[in-house]
Design a protein around this motif. Structure first.
Motif, PDB file in Angstrom:
ATOM      1  N   ALA A 206       0.824  -1.210   0.000  1.00 54.73           N
ATOM      2  CA  ALA A 206       0.000   0.000   0.000  1.00 54.73           C
ATOM      3  C   ALA A 206       0.857   1.258   0.000  1.00 54.73           C
ATOM      4  CB  ALA A 206      -0.931  -0.003   1.202  1.00 54.73           C
ATOM      5  N   ARG A 207       2.090   1.150   0.506  1.00 59.07           N
ATOM      6  CA  ARG A 207       2.984   2.304   0.570  1.00 59.07           C
ATOM      7  C   ARG A 207       4.016   2.311  -0.558  1.00 59.07           C
ATOM      8  NH1 ARG A 207       2.048   0.450   5.740  1.00 59.07           N
ATOM      9  NH2 ARG A 207       1.235   1.985   7.222  1.00 59.07           N
ATOM     10  N   LEU A 208       3.829   1.425  -1.533  1.00 63.14           N
ATOM     11  CA  LEU A 208       4.817   1.285  -2.598  1.00 63.14           C
ATOM     12  C   LEU A 208       5.050   2.572  -3.385  1.00 63.14           C
ATOM     13  CD1 LEU A 208       6.772  -0.632  -3.944  1.00 63.14           C
ATOM     14  CD2 LEU A 208       4.925  -1.417  -5.423  1.00 63.14           C
ATOM     15  N   PRO A 209       4.026   3.332  -3.768  1.00 69.01           N
ATOM     16  CA  PRO A 209       4.304   4.579  -4.491  1.00 69.01           C
ATOM     17  C   PRO A 209       5.219   5.522  -3.720  1.00 69.01           C
ATOM     18  CG  PRO A 209       1.991   4.005  -4.688  1.00 69.01           C
ATOM     19  CD  PRO A 209       2.574   3.061  -3.687  1.00 69.01           C
ATOM     20  N   LEU A 210       4.976   5.659  -2.421  1.00 65.83           N
ATOM     21  CA  LEU A 210       5.815   6.543  -1.610  1.00 65.83           C
ATOM     22  C   LEU A 210       7.232   5.992  -1.480  1.00 65.83           C
ATOM     23  CD1 LEU A 210       6.053   9.062   0.135  1.00 65.83           C
ATOM     24  CD2 LEU A 210       5.238   7.718   2.085  1.00 65.83           C
ATOM     25  N   LEU A 211       7.357   4.671  -1.331  1.00 66.08           N
ATOM     26  CA  LEU A 211       8.686   4.067  -1.218  1.00 66.08           C
ATOM     27  C   LEU A 211       9.496   4.272  -2.492  1.00 66.08           C
ATOM     28  CD1 LEU A 211       7.798   0.678   0.545  1.00 66.08           C
ATOM     29  CD2 LEU A 211       9.079   2.591   1.526  1.00 66.08           C
ATOM     30  N   ILE A 212       8.864   4.065  -3.643  1.00 64.01           N
ATOM     31  CA  ILE A 212       9.571   4.228  -4.905  1.00 64.01           C
ATOM     32  C   ILE A 212       9.916   5.700  -5.133  1.00 64.01           C
ATOM     33  CG2 ILE A 212       9.446   3.947  -7.392  1.00 64.01           C
ATOM     34  CD1 ILE A 212       7.678   1.552  -6.970  1.00 64.01           C
ATOM     35  N   GLY A 213       8.956   6.582  -4.880  1.00 63.46           N
ATOM     36  CA  GLY A 213       9.222   8.004  -5.054  1.00 63.46           C
ATOM     37  C   GLY A 213      10.358   8.489  -4.186  1.00 63.46           C
ATOM     38  N   ALA A 214      10.378   8.057  -2.918  1.00 61.31           N
ATOM     39  CA  ALA A 214      11.462   8.448  -2.017  1.00 61.31           C
ATOM     40  C   ALA A 214      12.800   7.871  -2.465  1.00 61.31           C
ATOM     41  CB  ALA A 214      11.140   7.998  -0.598  1.00 61.31           C
ATOM     42  N   SER A 215      12.784   6.638  -2.969  1.00 60.81           N
ATOM     43  CA  SER A 215      14.017   6.012  -3.446  1.00 60.81           C
ATOM     44  C   SER A 215      14.583   6.749  -4.655  1.00 60.81           C
ATOM     45  CB  SER A 215      13.766   4.547  -3.797  1.00 60.81           C
ATOM     46  OG  SER A 215      13.309   3.819  -2.681  1.00 60.81           O
ATOM     47  N   VAL A 216      13.707   7.110  -5.597  1.00 60.98           N
ATOM     48  CA  VAL A 216      14.153   7.840  -6.780  1.00 60.98           C
ATOM     49  C   VAL A 216      14.711   9.201  -6.380  1.00 60.98           C
ATOM     50  CG1 VAL A 216      13.372   8.940  -8.907  1.00 60.98           C
ATOM     51  CG2 VAL A 216      12.622   6.626  -8.357  1.00 60.98           C
ATOM     52  N   ALA A 217      14.033   9.887  -5.467  1.00 58.92           N
ATOM     53  CA  ALA A 217      14.515  11.194  -5.008  1.00 58.92           C
ATOM     54  C   ALA A 217      15.882  11.073  -4.347  1.00 58.92           C
ATOM     55  CB  ALA A 217      13.504  11.807  -4.039  1.00 58.92           C
ATOM     56  N   ALA A 218      16.071  10.022  -3.548  1.00 56.04           N
ATOM     57  CA  ALA A 218      17.362   9.831  -2.885  1.00 56.04           C
ATOM     58  C   ALA A 218      18.478   9.568  -3.889  1.00 56.04           C
ATOM     59  CB  ALA A 218      17.264   8.675  -1.886  1.00 56.04           C
ATOM     60  N   VAL A 219      18.189   8.773  -4.912  1.00 54.71           N
ATOM     61  CA  VAL A 219      19.198   8.494  -5.937  1.00 54.71           C
ATOM     62  C   VAL A 219      19.593   9.778  -6.662  1.00 54.71           C
ATOM     63  CG1 VAL A 219      19.566   7.364  -8.163  1.00 54.71           C
ATOM     64  CG2 VAL A 219      18.590   6.076  -6.262  1.00 54.71           C
ATOM     65  N   ILE A 220      18.605  10.595  -7.018  1.00 50.89           N
ATOM     66  CA  ILE A 220      18.904  11.842  -7.726  1.00 50.89           C
ATOM     67  C   ILE A 220      19.761  12.755  -6.850  1.00 50.89           C
ATOM     68  CG2 ILE A 220      17.870  13.953  -8.656  1.00 50.89           C
ATOM     69  CD1 ILE A 220      15.470  12.250  -9.505  1.00 50.89           C
ATOM     70  N   TYR A 221      19.395  12.880  -5.578  1.00 54.18           N
ATOM     71  CA  TYR A 221      20.115  13.814  -4.709  1.00 54.18           C
ATOM     72  C   TYR A 221      21.542  13.350  -4.419  1.00 54.18           C
ATOM     73  CZ  TYR A 221      21.200  16.934  -0.864  1.00 54.18           C
ATOM     74  OH  TYR A 221      21.806  17.874  -0.057  1.00 54.18           O
ATOM     75  N   PHE A 222      21.706  12.064  -4.115  1.00 54.34           N
ATOM     76  CA  PHE A 222      23.026  11.589  -3.691  1.00 54.34           C
ATOM     77  C   PHE A 222      23.920  11.194  -4.862  1.00 54.34           C
ATOM     78  CE2 PHE A 222      20.473  10.851   0.177  1.00 54.34           C
ATOM     79  CZ  PHE A 222      21.239  11.574   1.086  1.00 54.34           C
ATOM     80  N   PHE A 223      23.331  10.676  -5.941  1.00 52.05           N
ATOM     81  CA  PHE A 223      24.146  10.217  -7.067  1.00 52.05           C
ATOM     82  C   PHE A 223      24.089  11.153  -8.274  1.00 52.05           C
ATOM     83  CE2 PHE A 223      23.845   6.410  -4.560  1.00 52.05           C
ATOM     84  CZ  PHE A 223      25.071   5.786  -4.757  1.00 52.05           C
ATOM     85  N   GLY A 224      23.191  12.118  -8.263  1.00 58.12           N
ATOM     86  CA  GLY A 224      23.136  13.066  -9.368  1.00 58.12           C
ATOM     87  C   GLY A 224      24.457  13.751  -9.652  1.00 58.12           C
ATOM     88  N   PRO A 225      25.148  14.269  -8.640  1.00 52.86           N
ATOM     89  CA  PRO A 225      26.438  14.925  -8.899  1.00 52.86           C
ATOM     90  C   PRO A 225      27.564  13.960  -9.253  1.00 52.86           C
ATOM     91  CG  PRO A 225      25.455  15.650  -6.809  1.00 52.86           C
ATOM     92  CD  PRO A 225      24.726  14.423  -7.247  1.00 52.86           C
ATOM     93  N   LEU A 226      27.340  12.672  -9.053  1.00 53.74           N
ATOM     94  CA  LEU A 226      28.408  11.682  -9.272  1.00 53.74           C
ATOM     95  C   LEU A 226      28.216  10.938 -10.593  1.00 53.74           C
ATOM     96  CD1 LEU A 226      28.541  10.300  -5.620  1.00 53.74           C
ATOM     97  CD2 LEU A 226      29.974  12.079  -6.649  1.00 53.74           C
ATOM     98  N   SER A 227      27.178  10.104 -10.644  1.00 57.25           N
ATOM     99  CA  SER A 227      26.946   9.300 -11.849  1.00 57.25           C
ATOM    100  C   SER A 227      25.889   9.890 -12.774  1.00 57.25           C
ATOM    101  CB  SER A 227      26.523   7.881 -11.456  1.00 57.25           C
ATOM    102  OG  SER A 227      25.245   7.898 -10.820  1.00 57.25           O
TER     103      SER A 227
END
Length: 295
Positions: A206-227
């Motif tokens: 039931a919380r999958l949309p929020l989990l995926i959205g948060a995961s994508v946001a984290a990848v962009i923030y932490f790995f955006g400047p790197l990869s």
């Protein structure tokens, strides 16, 4: 009326125990398209679903390029508000995460997907929660939507989109090709393992949309400047082709797919142990029925 005999009791116990789960396909809420029969009557429904996926991907890429245009051009009002690269990166991460969450929630309830990502579509098929016949139409729709979204942004915002490279991803100069590939594939693996775990558990599903959205946001923030933090072939295809920055395009196309396949393989490798645990009570009950009773 059914006679209550040891044989029927054994049959009932085996039926109650059920067949060992084959993976997340048994989850009640999954980001899938409706598994309709392959008939001439159902093909228009699948076509509409693929067109819906194309429209969602188009809108997402349009929003990404639009946000980049208004955040990164010096003459933009947002540029003075988001004056540092960290603040702009955080705003972009939150925006994309919110889009993913907003799109996936209603799409799951209607059974109309909203993957926005060819690697996700492939992984869900490998996880047995998405029909194989819908993979190719969905991937085509997503890649078409990538091109259409960037082209629409160019049409609406004009030359400003080319000045920010159509929001094409690029790694840090210190990162070589192999490191970029591993980072993009690893992030995709992590995201899809979260998906595999969530869709196998009703409370998490039931919380999958929020989990995926948060995961994508984290990848962009932490790995955006790197990869680059793309983890989505559709995210890079349109921007790369329109900007001409295609030198690492193959990495951004292939790495998420490799990560998705790896996540599906890890999930499949963990299934047998779960199946054995579920089968043990049924086996014990069968042994009890078969054992002779001494009185």
């Amino acid at each position: 009326m059914t006679t209550d005999t040891p044989g029927t009791r054994r049959t009932h116990r085996r039926t109650s125990a059920g067949t060992p789960a084959t993976g997340p396909a048994t989850a009640p809420a999954t980001p899938t398209a409706r598994a309709t029969p392959d008939t001439p009557e159902t093909r228009p429904l699948r076509l509409r679903t693929a067109l819906y996926e194309c429209a969602l991907t188009t809108g997402t890429l349009f929003a990404v390029v639009t946000a980049a245009r208004w955040m990164f051009l010096p003459d933009s009002p947002l540029a003075s508000v988001l004056s540092t690269s960290e603040s702009r990166l955080a705003a972009m991460a939150l925006m994309v995460g919110a889009i993913v969450t907003t799109v996936l929630g209603p799409a799951m309830r209607r059974g109309t997907a909203g993957h926005l990502n060819p690697a996700v579509t492939l992984a869900l098929w490998l996880l047995r929660v998405f029909p194989g016949r819908a993979v190719a139409p969905f991937v085509a729709a997503q890649l078409t939507g990538s091109l259409a979204g960037v082209a629409l942004a160019r049409l609406v915002w004009g030359e400003g989109t080319s000045q920010i490279g159509y929001a094409a991803l690029a790694p840090s100069p210190d990162w070589h090709t192999g490191a970029v590939f591993l980072a993009e594939a690893g992030c995709m693996t992590a995201i899809m393992l979260i998906v595999a775990i969530a869709i196998a558990r009703p409370r998490l599903a039931a919380r999958l949309p929020l989990l995926i959205g948060a995961s994508v946001a984290a990848v962009i923030y932490f790995f955006g400047p790197l990869s680059g933090g793309g983890v989505n072939p559709a995210r890079q295809l349109g921007p790369a082709l329109l900007s001409g920055r295609t030198d690492l395009l193959w990495v951004y196309l292939a790495a998420p797919v490799v990560g998705a396949v790896l996540a599906a393989g890890i999930s499949a490798a963990l299934r047998p142990s779960a199946s054995v645990r579920q089968a043990e009570p049924a086996a014990a009950a069968a042994s009890e029925d078969a054992a002779p009773v001494s009185r």
